[in-house]
Design a protein around this motif. Structure first.
Motif, PDB file in Angstrom:
ATOM      1  N   LYS A  15       4.500 -25.667  17.180  1.00  0.00           N
ATOM      2  CA  LYS A  15       5.545 -25.060  15.903  1.00  0.00           C
ATOM      3  C   LYS A  15       4.955 -24.046  15.399  1.00  0.00           C
ATOM      4  N   ASN A  16       5.902 -23.041  14.621  1.00  0.00           N
ATOM      5  CA  ASN A  16       5.473 -21.817  13.889  1.00  0.00           C
ATOM      6  C   ASN A  16       5.993 -21.949  12.729  1.00  0.00           C
ATOM      7  N   PRO A  17       5.249 -22.047  11.401  1.00  0.00           N
ATOM      8  CA  PRO A  17       3.781 -22.697  11.533  1.00  0.00           C
ATOM      9  C   PRO A  17       3.550 -24.061  12.068  1.00  0.00           C
ATOM     10  N   THR A  18       2.388 -24.280  12.439  1.00  0.00           N
ATOM     11  CA  THR A  18       1.898 -25.701  12.718  1.00  0.00           C
ATOM     12  C   THR A  18       1.001 -26.038  11.507  1.00  0.00           C
ATOM     13  N   ASN A  40      -0.292 -18.562  13.257  1.00  0.00           N
ATOM     14  CA  ASN A  40       0.741 -19.591  13.457  1.00  0.00           C
ATOM     15  C   ASN A  40       0.353 -20.913  12.789  1.00  0.00           C
ATOM     16  N   ILE A  41      -0.973 -21.177  11.984  1.00  0.00           N
ATOM     17  CA  ILE A  41      -1.273 -22.391  11.540  1.00  0.00           C
ATOM     18  C   ILE A  41      -1.724 -22.121  10.038  1.00  0.00           C
ATOM     19  N   GLU A  69       2.908 -33.639   3.379  1.00  0.00           N
ATOM     20  CA  GLU A  69       4.106 -33.574   3.630  1.00  0.00           C
ATOM     21  C   GLU A  69       4.153 -32.397   4.648  1.00  0.00           C
ATOM     22  N   ASN A  70       5.085 -32.836   5.846  1.00  0.00           N
ATOM     23  CA  ASN A  70       5.346 -31.927   6.899  1.00  0.00           C
ATOM     24  C   ASN A  70       4.065 -31.429   7.652  1.00  0.00           C
ATOM     25  N   VAL A  71       2.906 -32.238   7.614  1.00  0.00           N
ATOM     26  CA  VAL A  71       1.684 -31.988   8.413  1.00  0.00           C
ATOM     27  C   VAL A  71       2.209 -32.473   9.929  1.00  0.00           C
ATOM     28  N   ASP A  72       1.866 -31.506  10.886  1.00  0.00           N
ATOM     29  CA  ASP A  72       1.791 -32.008  12.172  1.00  0.00           C
ATOM     30  C   ASP A  72       0.668 -32.477  12.778  1.00  0.00           C
ATOM     31  N   SER A  96       2.665 -37.859  12.315  1.00  0.00           N
ATOM     32  CA  SER A  96       1.809 -37.035  12.437  1.00  0.00           C
ATOM     33  C   SER A  96       0.646 -37.164  13.909  1.00  0.00           C
ATOM     34  N   THR A  97       0.604 -36.165  14.471  1.00  0.00           N
ATOM     35  CA  THR A  97      -0.647 -36.289  15.668  1.00  0.00           C
ATOM     36  C   THR A  97      -1.849 -36.764  14.922  1.00  0.00           C
ATOM     37  N   LEU A  98      -2.749 -37.463  15.353  1.00  0.00           N
ATOM     38  CA  LEU A  98      -4.094 -37.795  14.952  1.00  0.00           C
ATOM     39  C   LEU A  98      -4.974 -37.688  15.710  1.00  0.00           C
ATOM     40  N   ILE A  99      -5.889 -36.714  15.702  1.00  0.00           N
ATOM     41  CA  ILE A  99      -7.017 -36.476  16.681  1.00  0.00           C
ATOM     42  C   ILE A  99      -8.180 -36.823  15.815  1.00  0.00           C
ATOM     43  N   ILE A 100      -9.272 -38.039  16.392  1.00  0.00           N
ATOM     44  CA  ILE A 100     -10.588 -38.300  15.566  1.00  0.00           C
ATOM     45  C   ILE A 100     -11.552 -38.170  16.622  1.00  0.00           C
TER      46      ILE A 100
END
Length: 133
Positions: A15-18, A40-41, A69-72, A96-100
């Motif tokens: 997304k722009n912005p992500t 874009n972040i 709010e609105n975090v991708d 939201s996508t989660l990366i650990i």
């Protein structure tokens, strides 16, 4: 390893912005600094005990949902075992996508079928993808 991790996060920025949140940033700012340079972040970093003025105070066990709010993408590097379920719950709540990125060889404290171990080049981590709506 860190270059691969940063590169993977960039591959998820569609997304722009992500909008990205690093949760539990502590004192390691390398990934945040790298992502913050991308045009874009839009990124925030949070911690229960901020170590610099750019880190927002937040308790992931009782998160301020307005911050996210609105975090991708939410990511966390070496989060303590006890906060991992809170990260998962927040990501699920806001879709939201989660990366650990856990400590080396640490198992995840999340029992869910929608989070998986991912190996990307020289890095390994767990990911839960947001649902497409």
């Amino acid at each position: 390893m860190w270059e691969s991790f940063k590169e993977f996060i960039l591959t998820q920025c569609n997304k722009n912005p992500t909008r990205i949140a690093e949760v539990g940033v502590g004192r390691y700012f390398d990934v945040y600094d790298f992502l913050n340079k991308e045009e874009n972040i839009v990124i925030i970093k949070t911690d229960i005990d901020p170590k610099d003025d750019a880190t927002v105070r937040d308790d992931i066990a009782n998160p301020n949902l307005e911050l996210y709010e609105n975090v991708d993408i939410i990511y966390s590097i070496r989060p303590p075992y006890e906060i991992q379920p809170h990260l998962y719950n927040l990501a699920k709540k806001i879709n939201s996508t989660l990366i650990i990125k856990p400590l080396f060889n640490e198992d995840l404290n999340i029992k869910a079928s929608d989070i998986e171990l991912k190996n990307y080049k020289k890095s390994s981590f767990y990911i839960r993808c947001a649902n497409d709506e």
